[in-house]
Every structure is written in structure tokens, then in C-alpha cells.
Design a protein around this motif. Structure first.
Motif, PDB file in Angstrom:
ATOM      1  N   VAL A  92      34.738   6.215 -25.417  1.00 59.91           N
ATOM      2  CA  VAL A  92      33.828   6.410 -24.291  1.00 59.91           C
ATOM      3  C   VAL A  92      32.814   5.268 -24.273  1.00 59.91           C
ATOM      4  CG1 VAL A  92      32.187   7.965 -23.177  1.00 59.91           C
ATOM      5  CG2 VAL A  92      34.006   8.908 -24.627  1.00 59.91           C
ATOM      6  N   ALA A  93      32.776   4.551 -23.164  1.00 64.76           N
ATOM      7  CA  ALA A  93      31.749   3.521 -22.990  1.00 64.76           C
ATOM      8  C   ALA A  93      30.420   4.219 -22.744  1.00 64.76           C
ATOM      9  CB  ALA A  93      32.100   2.629 -21.802  1.00 64.76           C
ATOM     10  N   PRO A  94      29.335   3.763 -23.377  1.00 64.10           N
ATOM     11  CA  PRO A  94      28.028   4.380 -23.147  1.00 64.10           C
ATOM     12  C   PRO A  94      27.641   4.332 -21.669  1.00 64.10           C
ATOM     13  CG  PRO A  94      27.927   2.751 -24.909  1.00 64.10           C
ATOM     14  CD  PRO A  94      29.277   2.631 -24.286  1.00 64.10           C
ATOM     15  N   TYR A  95      26.803   5.251 -21.263  1.00 69.30           N
ATOM     16  CA  TYR A  95      26.404   5.309 -19.862  1.00 69.30           C
ATOM     17  C   TYR A  95      25.651   4.050 -19.439  1.00 69.30           C
ATOM     18  CZ  TYR A  95      24.345   6.428 -15.461  1.00 69.30           C
ATOM     19  OH  TYR A  95      23.988   6.371 -14.138  1.00 69.30           O
ATOM     20  N   ALA A  96      25.978   3.605 -18.258  1.00 66.82           N
ATOM     21  CA  ALA A  96      25.250   2.518 -17.603  1.00 66.82           C
ATOM     22  C   ALA A  96      25.440   2.716 -16.105  1.00 66.82           C
ATOM     23  CB  ALA A  96      25.778   1.162 -18.043  1.00 66.82           C
ATOM     24  N   LEU A  97      24.533   2.203 -15.330  1.00 61.61           N
ATOM     25  CA  LEU A  97      24.647   2.326 -13.883  1.00 61.61           C
ATOM     26  C   LEU A  97      25.928   1.657 -13.396  1.00 61.61           C
ATOM     27  CD1 LEU A  97      20.971   1.588 -12.830  1.00 61.61           C
ATOM     28  CD2 LEU A  97      22.155   3.793 -12.733  1.00 61.61           C
TER      29      LEU A  97
END
Length: 187
Positions: free
Chosen positions: A127-132
């Protein structure tokens, strides 16, 4: 692959994703590598059921310039970076499929729980960390999560799958959805 065939393949893939329930409305996007500098990608904000091959957008993935008046998918920068870093990748699909998106919201890596998942997608689905959306941060995080894998989740966003051709990447999307569903049910 000729440009005409690439436009047809991307258009058909978008409609197939809609039919299979892997995207809805105008969400998600599909691209294929055309040559060593260009890709064909779905347009921004247009319903899949209304798309025609001539609506697909040619984008130079080295310069980010595109041809014509139709804007490329807003996620085109993610596609361009994947093509630049993954030389054997010739097709990319970004989805908002239900089970994969659920696991992405939970920010949980999917361990190798199914044979076809491990064989096709890799040792796990990170899972890629949250980013806009549409930012350098989400692009970098997603490319990193894809390292050594053919699929990754994007926290609170969706999933991306890659492959050597459009048929393979479509199967990756299906296997990812099956693995995410099995993971949710096993938990």
C-alpha cells in the motif's frame, strides 16, 4: 502496436473495466506504451460507455506533452513515471475496484494468500501511503510500492496494476480483486 490499434485496445479495456465492475462512471484510467516516448491513455472526465478510439489521448511520457484538445486522464503523471521506471511494462490500469479499494482504505498490505496472486502480482501487494491525487508525492509513493510487483494499492484511493500487455494487466486487475476479497473475508 500501431497507434490506431493502441487507441482501440485502450478504449475496449476501459469499457471492459466498466462492464466487469472494476471502475464506475469516469473513474480509473488505462494506458498502453506506444513506443519509447509515447503512450495512449484514456481521456479525463469522460464516461467509458461514450468513448471512441479517437477520444484516447497520445501523451509523450518523457515531456508530459499531449496532442489535441482532449485532456488526458488526470492520473497521466503516474502512468508516465511507471513507463519511465519499468521498461518491460507496456500497459497500466488504475482502478477504484471495490475490494481492493476497501483494503487500500484499511491501509493493509495483502500477503501472498493465493497462488495466482503470488505468481502474477508478486510476493505481496503493498500500500502506497496516502497522498493527494495527481501529486508528485502519490506518484513517487505508488512507484515505490510497485517495486518488484505488478500491482499496488493507493491508500484511500484505489489500485494500480501493470503488465507486459493490456490482456495481462487486465488479468492482474481481476486477480487483485479476487485476492483483496479473499483477504477481507479471511480477516
Amino acid at each position: 502496436m500501431t497507434e490506431a490499434n493502441a487507441r482501440i485496445a485502450v478504449c475496449k479495456a476501459g469499457k471492459k473495466l466498466l462492464k466487469e465492475g472494476l471502475v464506475s462512471r469516469t473513474w480509473g484510467n488505462v494506458s498502453v506504451r506506444l513506443n519509447d516516448s509515447d503512450m495512449i491513455i484514456t481521456p479525463s472526465g469522460r464516461p467509458y460507455e461514450d468513448l471512441e478510439p479517437e477520444d484516447m489521448v497520445r501523451v509523450n511520457y518523457k515531456t508530459h506533452q499531449y496532442e489535441g484538445s482532449i485532456k488526458p486522464s488526470s492520473e497521466y503523471k503516474l502512468h508516465t513515471e511507471i513507463y519511465k521506471t519499468r521498461k518491460t511494462t507496456n500497459a497500466i490500469i488504475h482502478t477504484h475496484q471495490m475490494n481492493a479499494s476497501t483494503v487500500a482504505v484499511a491501509r493493509r498490505e495483502i500477503p501472498p494468500i493465493l497462488d495466482d496472486q503470488a505468481q502474477l502480482l508478486g510476493p505481496s501487494v503493498r500500500v502506497a501511503p496516502y497522498a493527494l491525487p495527481n501529486t508528485k508525492k502519490i506518484v513517487r509513493a505508488t512507484v515505490k510500492a510497485l517495486k518488484g510487483r505488478n500491482a499496488a494499492l493507493m491508500a484511500n484511493h484505489g489500485a494500480v496494476s501493470i503488465g507486459r500487455d493490456i490482456e495481462e494487466v487486465f488479468v492482474c486487475c481481476q486477480v487483485l480483486e479476487k485476492a483483496a476479497k479473499a483477504f477481507i473475508e479471511a480477516e
